[in-house]
Structures are given as structure tokens and as C-alpha cells.
Design a protein around this motif. Structure first.
Motif, mmCIF file in Angstrom:
data_model
loop_
_atom_site.group_PDB
_atom_site.id
_atom_site.type_symbol
_atom_site.label_atom_id
_atom_site.label_comp_id
_atom_site.label_asym_id
_atom_site.label_seq_id
_atom_site.Cartn_x
_atom_site.Cartn_y
_atom_site.Cartn_z
ATOM 1 N N GLU A 101 42.815 48.501 134.790
ATOM 2 C CA GLU A 101 42.274 47.743 134.334
ATOM 3 C C GLU A 101 40.699 47.216 134.391
ATOM 4 O OE1 GLU A 101 44.134 45.729 137.961
ATOM 5 O OE2 GLU A 101 44.981 47.116 136.693
ATOM 6 N N ASN A 102 40.050 47.962 135.300
ATOM 7 C CA ASN A 102 38.993 47.218 135.502
ATOM 8 C C ASN A 102 38.317 48.939 134.919
ATOM 9 O OD1 ASN A 102 39.506 45.071 136.686
ATOM 10 N ND2 ASN A 102 40.119 46.429 138.957
ATOM 11 N N GLN A 103 38.833 49.893 134.526
ATOM 12 C CA GLN A 103 38.306 51.273 134.454
ATOM 13 C C GLN A 103 37.739 50.725 132.548
ATOM 14 O OE1 GLN A 103 38.793 51.004 137.638
ATOM 15 N NE2 GLN A 103 37.543 50.772 138.257
ATOM 16 N N GLU A 104 36.060 50.799 131.832
ATOM 17 C CA GLU A 104 36.704 50.673 130.391
ATOM 18 C C GLU A 104 36.680 52.296 130.279
ATOM 19 O OE1 GLU A 104 36.726 48.554 128.496
ATOM 20 O OE2 GLU A 104 36.318 47.032 130.194
ATOM 21 N N ASN A 105 37.103 52.868 128.597
ATOM 22 C CA ASN A 105 37.243 53.582 128.604
ATOM 23 C C ASN A 105 35.470 54.014 128.147
ATOM 24 O OD1 ASN A 105 39.694 53.975 128.538
ATOM 25 N ND2 ASN A 105 40.138 54.065 126.684
ATOM 26 N N GLU A 106 35.155 55.337 128.744
ATOM 27 C CA GLU A 106 34.296 55.526 128.206
ATOM 28 C C GLU A 106 33.107 57.130 127.007
ATOM 29 O OE1 GLU A 106 31.846 56.859 132.488
ATOM 30 O OE2 GLU A 106 32.122 54.805 132.590
ATOM 31 N N TYR A 107 32.918 56.492 126.125
ATOM 32 C CA TYR A 107 32.736 57.059 124.847
ATOM 33 C C TYR A 107 30.911 57.921 125.398
ATOM 34 C CZ TYR A 107 37.356 55.262 123.764
ATOM 35 O OH TYR A 107 37.865 54.580 123.865
ATOM 36 N N ASP A 108 30.497 57.926 126.470
ATOM 37 C CA ASP A 108 28.784 58.392 125.944
ATOM 38 C C ASP A 108 28.957 59.091 127.129
ATOM 39 O OD1 ASP A 108 28.990 56.136 128.131
ATOM 40 O OD2 ASP A 108 27.285 55.345 128.084
ATOM 41 N N ILE A 109 29.744 59.756 127.440
ATOM 42 C CA ILE A 109 29.515 60.965 128.568
ATOM 43 C C ILE A 109 28.968 62.479 128.271
ATOM 44 C CG2 ILE A 109 31.065 59.981 130.283
ATOM 45 C CD1 ILE A 109 32.936 62.312 129.633
ATOM 46 N N GLY A 110 28.814 62.800 126.808
ATOM 47 C CA GLY A 110 28.940 64.241 126.417
ATOM 48 C C GLY A 110 28.380 64.167 124.919
ATOM 49 N N GLU A 111 28.006 65.381 124.436
ATOM 50 C CA GLU A 111 27.673 65.638 122.935
ATOM 51 C C GLU A 111 29.031 66.791 122.639
ATOM 52 O OE1 GLU A 111 25.478 64.577 121.314
ATOM 53 O OE2 GLU A 111 24.825 63.044 122.451
ATOM 54 N N PRO A 112 29.233 66.302 121.160
ATOM 55 C CA PRO A 112 30.059 67.168 120.713
ATOM 56 C C PRO A 112 29.457 68.807 120.302
ATOM 57 C CG PRO A 112 29.171 65.804 119.163
ATOM 58 C CD PRO A 112 28.559 65.184 120.216
ATOM 59 N N GLU A 113 30.354 69.114 120.621
ATOM 60 C CA GLU A 113 30.133 70.736 120.507
ATOM 61 C C GLU A 113 31.489 71.814 119.900
ATOM 62 O OE1 GLU A 113 27.533 71.687 124.625
ATOM 63 O OE2 GLU A 113 29.268 71.798 125.091
ATOM 64 N N GLU A 114 30.693 72.743 119.550
ATOM 65 C CA GLU A 114 31.080 73.734 118.788
ATOM 66 C C GLU A 114 32.302 73.825 119.485
ATOM 67 O OE1 GLU A 114 32.605 76.899 115.569
ATOM 68 O OE2 GLU A 114 30.122 76.538 115.773
ATOM 69 N N VAL A 115 33.533 74.688 119.346
ATOM 70 C CA VAL A 115 34.569 75.126 120.572
ATOM 71 C C VAL A 115 35.983 76.206 119.769
ATOM 72 C CG1 VAL A 115 34.418 73.024 122.554
ATOM 73 C CG2 VAL A 115 36.442 73.192 120.182
ATOM 74 N N ALA A 116 36.347 77.020 120.378
ATOM 75 C CA ALA A 116 37.069 78.095 119.791
ATOM 76 C C ALA A 116 38.056 78.292 120.724
ATOM 77 C CB ALA A 116 36.437 79.610 120.608
ATOM 78 N N LYS A 117 39.682 78.046 120.283
ATOM 79 C CA LYS A 117 40.965 78.306 120.234
ATOM 80 C C LYS A 117 40.922 78.914 120.964
ATOM 81 C CE LYS A 117 43.918 76.456 117.007
ATOM 82 N NZ LYS A 117 45.120 77.261 116.036
ATOM 83 N N LYS A 118 41.426 79.255 122.425
ATOM 84 C CA LYS A 118 42.064 80.283 122.738
ATOM 85 C C LYS A 118 43.196 79.914 123.398
ATOM 86 C CE LYS A 118 40.585 81.327 128.192
ATOM 87 N NZ LYS A 118 40.941 80.920 129.568
ATOM 88 N N THR A 119 44.054 81.128 123.387
ATOM 89 C CA THR A 119 45.271 81.304 123.685
ATOM 90 C C THR A 119 46.212 81.883 124.774
ATOM 91 O OG1 THR A 119 45.352 81.660 121.336
ATOM 92 C CG2 THR A 119 47.563 82.532 122.501
ATOM 93 N N THR A 120 46.971 81.295 125.588
ATOM 94 C CA THR A 120 46.869 80.800 126.769
ATOM 95 C C THR A 120 48.240 82.228 126.708
ATOM 96 O OG1 THR A 120 45.963 79.081 127.022
ATOM 97 C CG2 THR A 120 47.554 80.204 128.742
ATOM 98 N N ARG A 121 49.043 82.463 127.355
ATOM 99 C CA ARG A 121 50.443 83.972 127.158
ATOM 100 C C ARG A 121 51.243 82.796 128.052
ATOM 101 N NH1 ARG A 121 51.191 88.965 130.025
ATOM 102 N NH2 ARG A 121 50.636 87.428 132.184
ATOM 103 N N MET A 122 52.124 82.102 127.595
ATOM 104 C CA MET A 122 53.435 82.005 127.774
ATOM 105 C C MET A 122 54.165 82.503 128.805
ATOM 106 S SD MET A 122 53.231 79.194 126.576
ATOM 107 C CE MET A 122 55.520 78.475 127.304
ATOM 108 N N VAL A 123 54.398 82.245 130.269
ATOM 109 C CA VAL A 123 55.056 83.403 131.397
ATOM 110 C C VAL A 123 56.385 82.113 131.818
ATOM 111 C CG1 VAL A 123 54.781 83.653 133.629
ATOM 112 C CG2 VAL A 123 52.860 83.736 131.973
ATOM 113 N N GLU A 124 57.777 83.457 131.659
ATOM 114 C CA GLU A 124 58.294 82.644 131.994
ATOM 115 C C GLU A 124 58.697 82.700 133.759
ATOM 116 O OE1 GLU A 124 63.657 83.386 131.794
ATOM 117 O OE2 GLU A 124 62.114 84.139 130.655
#
Length: 104
Positions: A74-97
Motif C-alpha cells: 500500500e506504500n508503493q504507487e504504480n509507476e508509469y514513467d519508467i520507459g517509453e513505448p516501443e514497437e515489439v514483435a510477437k515471439k511464439t514459444t513452443r509448448m512442452v509437456e
């Protein structure tokens, strides 16, 4: 011969403006121009959980990531100023049983 100028990414500028004006609304809901498609925990510490909100532009279909942190007490606020938005790409991860054995 002129100077090469990198084209301005209008999506990125629109996202920056939306995140500056309404950061909390954006990381939980997105808006009319950007759908929130995923929220990923990237790291955690004693006082904060570090997250990446991933948005999809409804205009271009491109994906953008925005880092922020969530306060863990309750003493820590959410912080929205820790970085800039950047373009990202989807990375697919293989499912392992994984098979686990237990005593009968």
C-alpha cells in the motif's frame, strides 16, 4: 544529396500521447485506437512488479510495448514513467509437456 530522415511513426506518437494523458486507463483497457492485447510480467523486486503492456494499433496492426511497474504494498504507487513505448514483435514459444510421477 540530402540528409536521410527517419519517417515519423504516427502510431507511436499517438500511443505516447494517450499514455501521458491516461496511463492507468491505457495499461488496463487500451482505448479506441489501441487494443490492449497482453500484459506480461518482465521482472519483480521487493517493492514492485515490472510489467509490459502490449498494444495493437487498430489502424496499422502493429504491436507496441510499454513498460510500467505495479507497487506491491500500500506504500508503493504504480509507476508509469519508467520507459517509453516501443514497437515489439510477437515471439511464439513452443509448448512442452512435462510429466510428473507421484507415489501411489
Amino acid at each position: 544529396m540530402g540528409i536521410a530522415v527517419k519517417p515519423v511513426n504516427n502510431d507511436l506518437e499517438k500511443l505516447r500521447v494517450a499514455l501521458e494523458e491516461y496511463p492507468e486507463d491505457m495499461v488496463y483497457d487500451g482505448n479506441d485506437e489501441f487494443d490492449l492485447v497482453d500484459t506480461v510480467e518482465t521482472d519483480s523486486g521487493r517493492w514492485h512488479r515490472y510489467m509490459l503492456a502490449v498494444f495493437r494499433s487498430n489502424e496499422t496492426g502493429r504491436y507496441y510495448g510499454f513498460p510500467y511497474s505495479v507497487g506491491l504494498t500500500e506504500n508503493q504507487e504504480n509507476e508509469y514513467d519508467i520507459g517509453e513505448p516501443e514497437e515489439v514483435a510477437k515471439k511464439t514459444t513452443r509448448m512442452v509437456e512435462i510429466i510428473e510421477w507421484t507415489k501411489v
